[in-house]
Design a protein around this motif. Structure first.
Motif, PDB file in Angstrom:
ATOM      1  N   GLU A  67       0.720  -1.158  -0.048  1.00 54.58           N
ATOM      2  CA  GLU A  67       0.091   0.025  -0.040  1.00 54.58           C
ATOM      3  C   GLU A  67       0.897   1.426   0.175  1.00 54.58           C
ATOM      4  O   GLU A  67       0.414   2.252  -0.661  1.00 54.58           O
ATOM      5  CB  GLU A  67      -1.081  -0.152   1.104  1.00 54.58           C
ATOM      6  N   ILE A  68       1.824   1.021   0.848  1.00 53.83           N
ATOM      7  CA  ILE A  68       2.795   2.325   0.862  1.00 53.83           C
ATOM      8  C   ILE A  68       3.504   2.555  -0.600  1.00 53.83           C
ATOM      9  O   ILE A  68       3.606   3.846  -1.035  1.00 53.83           O
ATOM     10  CB  ILE A  68       3.897   2.063   1.913  1.00 53.83           C
ATOM     11  N   PHE A 120       9.118   3.391  -8.473  1.00 53.77           N
ATOM     12  CA  PHE A 120       7.943   4.088  -8.078  1.00 53.77           C
ATOM     13  C   PHE A 120       7.645   3.721  -6.483  1.00 53.77           C
ATOM     14  O   PHE A 120       7.550   2.551  -6.236  1.00 53.77           O
ATOM     15  CB  PHE A 120       6.589   4.031  -8.832  1.00 53.77           C
ATOM     16  N   GLY A 121       7.282   4.605  -5.464  1.00 59.07           N
ATOM     17  CA  GLY A 121       6.946   4.288  -3.938  1.00 59.07           C
ATOM     18  C   GLY A 121       6.856   5.783  -3.433  1.00 59.07           C
ATOM     19  O   GLY A 121       6.487   6.689  -4.116  1.00 59.07           O
ATOM     20  N   SER A 122       6.761   5.359  -2.104  1.00 57.59           N
ATOM     21  CA  SER A 122       6.356   6.521  -1.273  1.00 57.59           C
ATOM     22  C   SER A 122       7.100   6.146   0.365  1.00 57.59           C
ATOM     23  O   SER A 122       7.640   5.161   0.462  1.00 57.59           O
ATOM     24  CB  SER A 122       4.722   7.055  -0.965  1.00 57.59           C
ATOM     25  N   VAL A 123       6.798   7.445   1.239  1.00 60.24           N
ATOM     26  CA  VAL A 123       7.027   6.989   2.371  1.00 60.24           C
ATOM     27  C   VAL A 123       5.909   7.318   3.086  1.00 60.24           C
ATOM     28  O   VAL A 123       5.206   8.513   3.228  1.00 60.24           O
ATOM     29  CB  VAL A 123       8.242   8.110   2.792  1.00 60.24           C
ATOM     30  N   ASP A 124       5.495   6.351   4.217  1.00 57.93           N
ATOM     31  CA  ASP A 124       4.584   6.577   5.129  1.00 57.93           C
ATOM     32  C   ASP A 124       4.940   7.482   6.383  1.00 57.93           C
ATOM     33  O   ASP A 124       5.700   7.147   6.946  1.00 57.93           O
ATOM     34  CB  ASP A 124       3.994   5.434   5.821  1.00 57.93           C
ATOM     35  N   LYS A 125       4.443   9.030   6.289  1.00 57.70           N
ATOM     36  CA  LYS A 125       4.925   9.887   7.283  1.00 57.70           C
ATOM     37  C   LYS A 125       4.695   9.488   8.701  1.00 57.70           C
ATOM     38  O   LYS A 125       5.564  10.004   9.568  1.00 57.70           O
ATOM     39  CB  LYS A 125       4.354  11.190   6.864  1.00 57.70           C
ATOM     40  N   LYS A 126       3.548   8.726   8.969  1.00 58.38           N
ATOM     41  CA  LYS A 126       3.512   8.222  10.374  1.00 58.38           C
ATOM     42  C   LYS A 126       4.566   7.379  10.786  1.00 58.38           C
ATOM     43  O   LYS A 126       5.174   7.459  12.031  1.00 58.38           O
ATOM     44  CB  LYS A 126       1.998   7.983  10.589  1.00 58.38           C
ATOM     45  N   THR A 127       4.792   6.166   9.945  1.00 57.82           N
ATOM     46  CA  THR A 127       5.547   5.188  10.407  1.00 57.82           C
ATOM     47  C   THR A 127       6.788   5.127   9.950  1.00 57.82           C
ATOM     48  O   THR A 127       7.979   4.766  10.239  1.00 57.82           O
ATOM     49  CB  THR A 127       5.116   3.790   9.863  1.00 57.82           C
ATOM     50  N   GLN A 128       7.258   6.227   9.009  1.00 54.16           N
ATOM     51  CA  GLN A 128       8.263   6.394   8.337  1.00 54.16           C
ATOM     52  C   GLN A 128       9.081   5.123   7.343  1.00 54.16           C
ATOM     53  O   GLN A 128      10.274   5.251   7.243  1.00 54.16           O
ATOM     54  CB  GLN A 128       9.545   6.994   9.368  1.00 54.16           C
ATOM     55  N   ARG A 129       8.074   4.246   7.120  1.00 54.99           N
ATOM     56  CA  ARG A 129       8.441   3.061   6.301  1.00 54.99           C
ATOM     57  C   ARG A 129       8.541   3.672   4.941  1.00 54.99           C
ATOM     58  O   ARG A 129       7.857   4.422   4.537  1.00 54.99           O
ATOM     59  CB  ARG A 129       7.695   1.968   6.297  1.00 54.99           C
ATOM     60  N   ALA A 130       9.369   3.380   4.284  1.00 53.52           N
ATOM     61  CA  ALA A 130       9.579   3.633   2.885  1.00 53.52           C
ATOM     62  C   ALA A 130       9.366   2.335   1.970  1.00 53.52           C
ATOM     63  O   ALA A 130      10.243   1.455   2.314  1.00 53.52           O
ATOM     64  CB  ALA A 130      11.104   4.479   2.298  1.00 53.52           C
ATOM     65  N   ALA A 131       8.638   2.342   1.001  1.00 54.17           N
ATOM     66  CA  ALA A 131       8.395   1.081   0.169  1.00 54.17           C
ATOM     67  C   ALA A 131       8.335   1.500  -1.223  1.00 54.17           C
ATOM     68  O   ALA A 131       7.686   2.662  -1.614  1.00 54.17           O
ATOM     69  CB  ALA A 131       7.146   0.426   0.606  1.00 54.17           C
ATOM     70  N   TRP A 132       8.796   0.653  -2.215  1.00 59.50           N
ATOM     71  CA  TRP A 132       9.112   0.950  -3.726  1.00 59.50           C
ATOM     72  C   TRP A 132       8.846  -0.278  -4.319  1.00 59.50           C
ATOM     73  O   TRP A 132       9.295  -1.281  -4.104  1.00 59.50           O
ATOM     74  CB  TRP A 132      10.271   1.708  -4.115  1.00 59.50           C
ATOM     75  N   MET A 133       8.546   0.051  -5.714  1.00 60.73           N
ATOM     76  CA  MET A 133       8.395  -0.983  -6.800  1.00 60.73           C
ATOM     77  C   MET A 133       9.430  -0.494  -7.941  1.00 60.73           C
ATOM     78  O   MET A 133       9.649   0.532  -8.125  1.00 60.73           O
ATOM     79  CB  MET A 133       7.156  -1.448  -6.997  1.00 60.73           C
ATOM     80  N   VAL A 134       9.349  -1.707  -8.874  1.00 58.16           N
ATOM     81  CA  VAL A 134      10.166  -1.334 -10.284  1.00 58.16           C
ATOM     82  C   VAL A 134       9.193  -1.450 -11.415  1.00 58.16           C
ATOM     83  O   VAL A 134       8.760  -2.315 -11.542  1.00 58.16           O
ATOM     84  CB  VAL A 134      11.355  -2.321 -10.306  1.00 58.16           C
ATOM     85  N   GLY A 135       9.425  -0.347 -12.203  1.00 56.28           N
ATOM     86  CA  GLY A 135       8.426  -0.325 -13.523  1.00 56.28           C
ATOM     87  C   GLY A 135       6.925  -0.567 -13.097  1.00 56.28           C
ATOM     88  O   GLY A 135       6.623  -0.064 -12.323  1.00 56.28           O
TER      89      GLY A 135
END
Length: 390
Positions: A249-250, A329-344
């Motif tokens: 989701e992130i 492509f991805g994002s950071v959850d500002k509350k938990t500060q978890r960064a997650a991303w995918m490729v293409g």
């Protein structure tokens, strides 16, 4: 146009045994101008008692447009009996040579398995029927793969990974990105801004994160998978499937129409054009990282990451074997500060790390292949040589 050739042989011996063998090779040129040459051969022999012996050798060589060569040769063999028992081993050699320098690594593994699915590796790792892993240095992990690693082990691995990554120092500059149609380079960035490492103070000020409250995710230490649950600092935060779904989701939050519009609006039409210094850059670089799993000493998987004020993560992924680049492509959850991303356009795997961890030179991370399978890996920051920053 790819070129290929191959042969296959088989037969039956007078004692009732059989054999087969084959070999093949080929080459092709990538869109970035690199040449990939590959070849292999293998064979097996089965005796009348049902014992099968096999062996094989394979190799691949990639020659980049700048003359740098990456090569890997592997050899494997094994014996399998009729009762399901098997033994085997493999040996691999990787090296890079060329204008950017030279490096080499060698790996060896062996295994033995039986009907109970137990496997033992000469590198000091044993895998049991339930997916339990035990290492010679005290490493232990369940099927989801978090395990503790000492600071000394991580540091030593980082030295080897960075030494082997010398051939990547010319990547992700504006002139390099201009050669790869799929690469992304934002306007207002200088020639080699992608290599700039972010500090937590600068990042927290830029994105509005609490400067005194960074949330570190040290997988295998402060974040642990156990009994199908995920623990952070000893507290259960959910099941392993729920944790993986959160990461998805992130990451997908960085692919919304608003997020992709911000990426497209700030992409440089001509990466080699002089940067526009009239306003603050829309993207803060996080740097360049080599990703490895286990005890690997070299990497073919290179991430260049950046973040904007809204917490959207973007960048490039470079596959050194195929000499191809895809956007991240991805994002950071500002509350938990978890960064997650995918490729293409791929929905899996999903990669994740703590945002503050991406300001460090080395960190653990997680790769979520599905809700049921997540494994621990490592990111090592690559620092560009001064002579290559042009």
């Amino acid at each position: 146009m790819p070129a290929r050739s191959g042969q296959h042989f088989s037969g039956v011996g007078p004692g009732g045994g059989s054999f087969q063998a084959g070999r093949g090779s080929g080459s092709f040129t990538t869109q970035g101008g690199a040449t990939v040459d590959y070849g292999g051969r293998g064979g097996s022999r089965t005796g009348p008692a049902g014992v099968t012996r096999g062996r094989g050798v394979g190799g691949v060589k990639v020659t980049g447009p700048g003359g740098q060569e990456f090569s890997k040769v592997g050899r494997a063999g094994g014996v399998q009996g009729p009762g399901g028992n098997a033994i085997g081993g493999s040996r691999g050699i990787s090296q890079t040579t060329g204008p950017a320098g030279s490096a080499r690594s060698i790996s060896r593994t062996g295994f033995a398995s039986g009907p109970n699915s137990m496997s033992a590796f000469r590198g000091g790792v044993a895998v049991g029927p339930g997916g339990v892993v035990a290492g010679r240095t005290g490493v232990a992990a369940n099927g989801h793969g978090t395990y503790f690693r000492s600071a000394a082990a991580v540091s030593g691995q980082g030295v080897a990974v960075r030494r082997a990554a010398v051939g990547y120092h010319g990547c992700f500059t504006n002139t390099w990105c201009a050669k790869y149609p799929a690469a992304w380079y934002p306007v207002r960035w200088g020639a080699a801004a992608a290599w700039t490492a972010a500090t937590w103070n600068a990042l927290s000020s830029y994105g509005g994160y609490p400067v005194s409250q960074p949330v570190s995710y040290d997988y295998g230490s402060t974040v642990v998978y156990q009994d199908d649950s995920v623990y952070i600092d000893g507290d259960v935060v959910g099941t392993s499937a729920e944790y993986a779904e959160q990461a998805t989701e992130i990451a997908e939050a960085g692919m919304t129409p608003e997020a992709t519009a911000s990426v497209e609006a700030t992409a440089a039409a001509d990466p080699t054009a002089a940067p526009d210094d009239s306003a603050e850059p829309a993207w803060q670089p996080l740097g360049v990282f080599a990703m490895v799993q286990g005890e690997e000493k070299s990497s073919n998987n290179i991430f260049q990451l950046a973040i904007n004020k809204d917490g959207v993560i973007h960048g490039n992924y470079y596959n050194a074997v195929t000499d191809t680049t895809e956007q991240v492509f991805g994002s950071v959850d500002k509350k938990t500060q978890r960064a997650a991303w995918m490729v293409g356009d791929a929905k899996t795997p999903v990669y994740e790390a703590g945002l503050v961890n991406l300001t460090k030179d080395e960190t653990s991370m997680m790769i979520h292949y599905s809700a049921e399978r997540s494994v621990q890996a490592s990111l090592f920051r690559i620092k560009q040589d001064g002579d290559q920053a042009k």
